[in-house]
Design an enzyme around this catalytic site. Structure first.
Site, PDB file in Angstrom:
ATOM      1  N   GLN A  83     -66.763  54.733 -57.563  1.00 39.97           N
ATOM      2  CA  GLN A  83     -67.691  55.824 -57.837  1.00 39.97           C
ATOM      3  C   GLN A  83     -68.337  56.273 -56.522  1.00 39.97           C
ATOM      4  OE1 GLN A  83     -68.071  56.703 -61.593  1.00 39.97           O
ATOM      5  NE2 GLN A  83     -66.111  55.844 -60.953  1.00 39.97           N
ATOM      6  N   ALA A 139     -74.025  58.598 -68.639  1.00 41.29           N
ATOM      7  CA  ALA A 139     -72.818  58.222 -67.904  1.00 41.29           C
ATOM      8  C   ALA A 139     -72.635  59.082 -66.655  1.00 41.29           C
ATOM      9  CB  ALA A 139     -71.603  58.335 -68.815  1.00 41.29           C
ATOM     10  N   HIS A 140     -71.564  58.776 -65.913  1.00 42.09           N
ATOM     11  CA  HIS A 140     -71.356  59.440 -64.621  1.00 42.09           C
ATOM     12  C   HIS A 140     -71.064  60.932 -64.773  1.00 42.09           C
ATOM     13  CE1 HIS A 140     -66.828  58.065 -64.787  1.00 42.09           C
ATOM     14  NE2 HIS A 140     -67.184  58.778 -65.832  1.00 42.09           N
ATOM     15  N   ASN A 141     -71.575  61.681 -63.793  1.00 47.53           N
ATOM     16  CA  ASN A 141     -71.357  63.125 -63.692  1.00 47.53           C
ATOM     17  C   ASN A 141     -72.000  63.941 -64.817  1.00 47.53           C
ATOM     18  OD1 ASN A 141     -68.401  61.876 -62.607  1.00 47.53           O
ATOM     19  ND2 ASN A 141     -69.477  63.278 -61.242  1.00 47.53           N
TER      20      ASN A 141
END
Length: 357
Positions: A201, A242-244
Site C-alpha cells: 500500500q 478501507a483503502h482509497n
C-alpha cells in the site's frame, strides 16, 4: 476536578441568547431535565418535553420564546434562544473537563527530527518517529504511536493507544479516540494460481479540519491514491474505512459500519448503524442510508435508502422466509405469464359487466 461556575447572563452571552430572570444566578453544570438540581441548567428541546420540564428542579432552562411562555408559571430563570439543542451543544464545551497540561512527559520517545509545538502536550510513553509534525495546542495522550512522516495540525486531540502511520496528514481540530488506527495497511491482494499476493500500500490518508473519529476504528491508507476524509466528517466507534475511500464533507457514519475499498461517498450523507457499502461505487451528496442496510450499487440521486427486511415476530419471520424461498424457485418468466393471464381475465370480466349495463 476543579469546579467551573458561570452566571446565567454569562452563559446566555456565550450562546447569543437572552437571559431571563436572576441574571447573577450561579450554575455549575449541565444536566438532564429529570436529574438537574438548582445549581444546574437543562434544555427543553420541544413541546413533548413540557411535562418533564415543568417537573424539573433545574435552576435554569434553555428554551425558545414559545416554550418560555408555557413554562413561566413554574420556572423563572431562562436562556431564550432559537435552537435550544444547539445552545446545549455549545455549553457542553464550556463545562467539559479539558487537558490543560503542556510540554513533553519524560517517558515519551521523540525522534530529534520531529517538530513539536511548544504549546502541544505529549503524554507518557508516546512514540513519535522521524520528520513528524505536531501543531499548536494539540494533545497527544499516553501510549500513542505516531509513525515516520505523520503530520498533525493545530488543536487536535489524539486519545490513548491510537496509532497513526502511513505518512498520514491530519488538518486542524481533528479528534481521534482510543485504540483507533489511521493509515494501516489496506486489504489489497492479487489472486494468482490459488494464492493471494500482497499488494504493498503506497498511498496515505488525508484528514480534513474538524473531523471526529471514534474508538476502535480503522482508516486504511490507499494502495496508490490517498484515502480522504474531508472537513467535518464524523465517525462513530467500530467503523472500518478501507483503502482509497473518499468521504465528502460533513458526512456522518454510525457504529459498526463498513466501507469497502475505492468507494466515494458524497457530502452531507448519513450512514446509520451497521451499514455495509461494497467497493468501487459512488454515493452522491445528501443521501441517508438506514440502519443495517447493504449498499450494493451506486446511488446517483439524493434521498433516503434502505435494504433488508424489518422486524417480525419469530414464527412470522420463518413463514416469510419460506415464502421468499418458494417465490425464488419460480422462474420470473412464469410469474410474468401468470400476471398477464390474470390481467386478461380481469379485462374480460370488466368488459362483460359493461355489456350488461
Amino acid at each position: 476536578m476543579k469546579s467551573t461556575r458561570f452566571q446565567l447572563d454569562e452563559l446566555a452571552q456565550l450562546v447569543q441568547g437572552e437571559s431571563i430572570g436572576q441574571s447573577t444566578l450561579t450554575l455549575k453544570g449541565l444536566a438532564s431535565l429529570g436529574q438537574a438540581q438548582s445549581d444546574q441548567i437543562a434544555f427543553v428541546n420541544g413541546d413533548k418535553y413540557l411535562a418533564e420540564a415543568l417537573a424539573s428542579k433545574a435552576g435554569a432552562l434553555i428554551v425558545t420564546e414559545a416554550l418560555k411562555n408555557q413554562l413561566s408559571d413554574q420556572h423563572h430563570n431562562f436562556i431564550v434562544v432559537k435552537n435550544p439543542y444547539l445552545a446545549f451543544a455549545i455549553l457542553t464545551h464550556i463545562f467539559e473537563a479539558k487537558v490543560l497540561k503542556r510540554g513533553i512527559e519524560s517517558t515519551a520517545q521523540i525522534d530529534p527530527s520531529a517538530i513539536i509545538s511548544d504549546t502541544a502536550y505529549i503524554g507518557h510513553y508516546v512514540v513519535i518517529g522521524e520528520n513528524c509534525v505536531v501543531g499548536e495546542d494539540s494533545i497527544i495522550q499516553s501510549h500513542v504511536k505516531i509513525d515516520d512522516g505523520v503530520e498533525i495540525g493545530r488543536h487536535c486531540f489524539i486519545d490513548s493507544h491510537v496509532t497513526i502511520t502511513g505518512y498520514s496528514k491530519l488538518a486542524d481540530r481533528v479528534r481521534i479516540h482510543a485504540n483507533t488506527v489511521i493509515g494501516g495497511e489496506g486489504f489489497g491482494f492479487a489472486p494468482y494460481q490459488g494464492k493471494w499476493n500482497r499488494i504493498a500500500q503506497l498511498g496515505s490518508v488525508r484528514i480534513g479540519n474538524d473531523v471526529r473519529i471514534g474508538s476502535n476504528c480503522s482508516v486504511d491508507r490507499g494502495a496508490l491514491d490517498d484515502t480522504i476524509l474531508e472537513d467535518g466528517v464524523i465517525i462513530d466507534n467500530l467503523v472500518q474505512i478501507a483503502h482509497n475511500v473518499h468521504i465528502g464533507a460533513n458526512t456522518a457514519i454510525a457504529a459498526k459500519s463498513g466501507i469497502a475499498g475505492s468507494t466515494t461517498i458524497g457530502k452531507n450523507c448519513i450512514l446509520a448503524g451497521g451499514v455495509g457499502v461494497v467497493g468501487h461505487i459512488t454515493i452522491t451528496d445528501n443521501v441517508t442510508i438506514t440502519g443495517m442496510s447493504m449498499v450494493s450499487k451506486s446511488i446517483s440521486e439524493a434521498g433516503s435508502y434502505s435494504s433488508g427486511t424489518g422486524q417480525f415476530e419469530t414464527n412470522h419471520w420463518k413463514r416469510t422466509v419460506v415464502r421468499l424461498r418458494q417465490l425464488a424457485d419460480v422462474p420470473l418468466t412464469k410469474l410474468v405469464k401468470q400476471i398477464d393471464h390474470m390481467q386478461t381475465q380481469i379485462e374480460s370480466i370488466e368488459s362483460t359487466l359493461k355489456s350488461r349495463k
